[in-house]
Design a protein around this motif. Sequence first.
Motif, PDB file in Angstrom:
ATOM      1  N   GLU A 135      39.820  32.791  35.854  1.00 47.49           N
ATOM      2  CA  GLU A 135      39.453  34.191  36.063  1.00 47.49           C
ATOM      3  C   GLU A 135      38.169  34.313  36.899  1.00 47.49           C
ATOM      4  O   GLU A 135      38.063  35.196  37.759  1.00 47.49           O
ATOM      5  CB  GLU A 135      39.281  34.875  34.705  1.00 47.49           C
ATOM      6  CG  GLU A 135      40.612  35.065  33.997  1.00 47.49           C
ATOM      7  CD  GLU A 135      40.466  35.587  32.583  1.00 47.49           C
ATOM      8  OE1 GLU A 135      41.268  36.450  32.181  1.00 47.49           O
ATOM      9  OE2 GLU A 135      39.553  35.130  31.860  1.00 47.49           O
ATOM     10  N   SER A 136      37.227  33.420  36.670  1.00 48.92           N
ATOM     11  CA  SER A 136      35.993  33.447  37.474  1.00 48.92           C
ATOM     12  C   SER A 136      36.283  33.112  38.925  1.00 48.92           C
ATOM     13  O   SER A 136      35.669  33.672  39.846  1.00 48.92           O
ATOM     14  CB  SER A 136      34.972  32.460  36.896  1.00 48.92           C
ATOM     15  OG  SER A 136      34.561  32.865  35.607  1.00 48.92           O
ATOM     16  N   SER A 137      37.249  32.212  39.143  1.00 49.79           N
ATOM     17  CA  SER A 137      37.648  31.874  40.517  1.00 49.79           C
ATOM     18  C   SER A 137      38.294  33.072  41.196  1.00 49.79           C
ATOM     19  O   SER A 137      38.109  33.285  42.403  1.00 49.79           O
ATOM     20  CB  SER A 137      38.610  30.684  40.508  1.00 49.79           C
ATOM     21  OG  SER A 137      37.974  29.528  39.997  1.00 49.79           O
ATOM     22  N   LEU A 138      39.054  33.849  40.432  1.00 51.81           N
ATOM     23  CA  LEU A 138      39.656  35.074  40.971  1.00 51.81           C
ATOM     24  C   LEU A 138      38.571  36.074  41.371  1.00 51.81           C
ATOM     25  O   LEU A 138      38.625  36.675  42.451  1.00 51.81           O
ATOM     26  CB  LEU A 138      40.578  35.712  39.926  1.00 51.81           C
ATOM     27  CG  LEU A 138      42.031  35.262  39.891  1.00 51.81           C
ATOM     28  CD1 LEU A 138      42.725  35.821  38.658  1.00 51.81           C
ATOM     29  CD2 LEU A 138      42.764  35.685  41.149  1.00 51.81           C
ATOM     30  N   ASN A 153      37.988  44.640  38.198  1.00 47.45           N
ATOM     31  CA  ASN A 153      39.142  44.770  37.298  1.00 47.45           C
ATOM     32  C   ASN A 153      39.398  43.483  36.528  1.00 47.45           C
ATOM     33  O   ASN A 153      39.695  43.510  35.327  1.00 47.45           O
ATOM     34  CB  ASN A 153      40.399  45.144  38.094  1.00 47.45           C
ATOM     35  CG  ASN A 153      40.374  46.583  38.571  1.00 47.45           C
ATOM     36  OD1 ASN A 153      39.665  47.420  38.009  1.00 47.45           O
ATOM     37  ND2 ASN A 153      41.142  46.885  39.609  1.00 47.45           N
ATOM     38  N   VAL A 154      39.289  42.337  37.217  1.00 48.96           N
ATOM     39  CA  VAL A 154      39.482  41.049  36.549  1.00 48.96           C
ATOM     40  C   VAL A 154      38.403  40.859  35.485  1.00 48.96           C
ATOM     41  O   VAL A 154      38.679  40.457  34.352  1.00 48.96           O
ATOM     42  CB  VAL A 154      39.446  39.878  37.558  1.00 48.96           C
ATOM     43  CG1 VAL A 154      39.501  38.529  36.837  1.00 48.96           C
ATOM     44  CG2 VAL A 154      40.606  39.982  38.546  1.00 48.96           C
ATOM     45  N   PHE A 155      37.162  41.181  35.852  1.00 49.55           N
ATOM     46  CA  PHE A 155      36.033  41.013  34.928  1.00 49.55           C
ATOM     47  C   PHE A 155      36.199  41.869  33.684  1.00 49.55           C
ATOM     48  O   PHE A 155      35.935  41.413  32.558  1.00 49.55           O
ATOM     49  CB  PHE A 155      34.725  41.358  35.643  1.00 49.55           C
ATOM     50  CG  PHE A 155      33.505  41.232  34.772  1.00 49.55           C
ATOM     51  CD1 PHE A 155      33.026  39.987  34.401  1.00 49.55           C
ATOM     52  CD2 PHE A 155      32.830  42.371  34.335  1.00 49.55           C
ATOM     53  CE1 PHE A 155      31.895  39.865  33.608  1.00 49.55           C
ATOM     54  CE2 PHE A 155      31.694  42.255  33.539  1.00 49.55           C
ATOM     55  CZ  PHE A 155      31.230  41.011  33.173  1.00 49.55           C
ATOM     56  N   GLU A 156      36.640  43.114  33.866  1.00 49.43           N
ATOM     57  CA  GLU A 156      36.774  44.036  32.739  1.00 49.43           C
ATOM     58  C   GLU A 156      37.775  43.539  31.705  1.00 49.43           C
ATOM     59  O   GLU A 156      37.629  43.800  30.509  1.00 49.43           O
ATOM     60  CB  GLU A 156      37.191  45.425  33.242  1.00 49.43           C
ATOM     61  CG  GLU A 156      36.086  46.195  33.928  1.00 49.43           C
ATOM     62  CD  GLU A 156      34.860  46.383  33.047  1.00 49.43           C
ATOM     63  OE1 GLU A 156      35.031  46.719  31.858  1.00 49.43           O
ATOM     64  OE2 GLU A 156      33.743  46.163  33.539  1.00 49.43           O
ATOM     65  N   LYS A 157      38.798  42.801  32.146  1.00 40.92           N
ATOM     66  CA  LYS A 157      39.878  42.369  31.242  1.00 40.92           C
ATOM     67  C   LYS A 157      39.628  41.005  30.591  1.00 40.92           C
ATOM     68  O   LYS A 157      40.392  40.587  29.730  1.00 40.92           O
ATOM     69  CB  LYS A 157      41.200  42.324  32.013  1.00 40.92           C
ATOM     70  CG  LYS A 157      41.662  43.684  32.499  1.00 40.92           C
ATOM     71  CD  LYS A 157      42.891  43.562  33.386  1.00 40.92           C
ATOM     72  CE  LYS A 157      43.299  44.908  33.950  1.00 40.92           C
ATOM     73  NZ  LYS A 157      44.442  44.797  34.907  1.00 40.92           N
ATOM     74  N   SER A 165      31.255  34.002  33.387  1.00 40.92           N
ATOM     75  CA  SER A 165      31.846  35.207  33.993  1.00 40.92           C
ATOM     76  C   SER A 165      30.770  36.171  34.485  1.00 40.92           C
ATOM     77  O   SER A 165      30.907  36.781  35.553  1.00 40.92           O
ATOM     78  CB  SER A 165      32.759  35.912  32.987  1.00 40.92           C
ATOM     79  OG  SER A 165      32.060  36.213  31.795  1.00 40.92           O
ATOM     80  N   TRP A 166      29.691  36.309  33.732  1.00 47.37           N
ATOM     81  CA  TRP A 166      28.595  37.196  34.147  1.00 47.37           C
ATOM     82  C   TRP A 166      27.941  36.680  35.426  1.00 47.37           C
ATOM     83  O   TRP A 166      27.621  37.468  36.327  1.00 47.37           O
ATOM     84  CB  TRP A 166      27.552  37.291  33.032  1.00 47.37           C
ATOM     85  CG  TRP A 166      28.046  37.932  31.786  1.00 47.37           C
ATOM     86  CD1 TRP A 166      28.595  37.295  30.702  1.00 47.37           C
ATOM     87  CD2 TRP A 166      28.063  39.332  31.469  1.00 47.37           C
ATOM     88  NE1 TRP A 166      28.943  38.214  29.736  1.00 47.37           N
ATOM     89  CE2 TRP A 166      28.622  39.469  30.174  1.00 47.37           C
ATOM     90  CE3 TRP A 166      27.646  40.476  32.148  1.00 47.37           C
ATOM     91  CZ2 TRP A 166      28.776  40.708  29.554  1.00 47.37           C
ATOM     92  CZ3 TRP A 166      27.798  41.708  31.536  1.00 47.37           C
ATOM     93  CH2 TRP A 166      28.355  41.821  30.257  1.00 47.37           C
TER      94      TRP A 166
END
Length: 250
Positions: A135-138, A153-157, A165-166
């Motif tokens: 997800e971080s790569s996305l 959007n990716v971060f929110e989910k 992630s932050w």
Amino acid sequence: MVIASCARLLDLERGKEIHMELVRKGFELDGFISSALVDMYGKCGCLDTAIEVFEHISRKTVVAWNSMIAGYSLKGDSGTCMELFKRMNEERIKPTLTTLTSILIACSRSAQLQQGKFIHGYIVRNRIKADIFTESSLIDLYFKCGCVGSAENVFEKMPKTNAVSWNVMISGYVTVGNYFNALGIFNAMKEAGVKPDAISYTSVLPACSQLAALEQGKEIHNCVIESKLETNEKCRIGGGNCKIAYREGS
């Protein structure tokens, strides 16, 4: 395993010596050893040799595929990564999160948005539970390609229980020049009870510098000292930007 150690240390010459010795003694290179050689050559940037060893593996495991894709990912060669991914599917080898993350990293490095979106779609269509690294790569991909909304959007989910992630959000906002949001997400990170690390501070310090945010910069500098990260090379590099902001604000 000695070959794996050569890969970790990027000791190409020693790795080559071991490979040649195995060949000279007529030692049979099974899938396990061959995959380790592919990984070693790939990490050392010798992709021609890596692919030669790879193609001689009669029954390629997912580890061998991942090692080969990771090698091209390091070079940012998303096109070859996608070709290997296609071959994996044709040979009915199920990709792992490591496979998908390596391809996304390659897409990010080469700013290949469409290829990255294809992998994102593959994850969604196959209902794959992505981990924090995928997800971080996305997020990194979308920021590098200027798609800030998609990154958000990716971060929110995704779960936000650790700094990874932050950090990618902070650095992403800095990359696109949205320094206010970079500071905002840094503050939100602390409010969420997630402890910033050296990368967090290094990522947010340029935002302080660009905005000449003296008070925020001083506060972050104090946090670095309290966290005993002042001698960390990453924080020292970022701290240079903060000192510039101090001088400008004084």
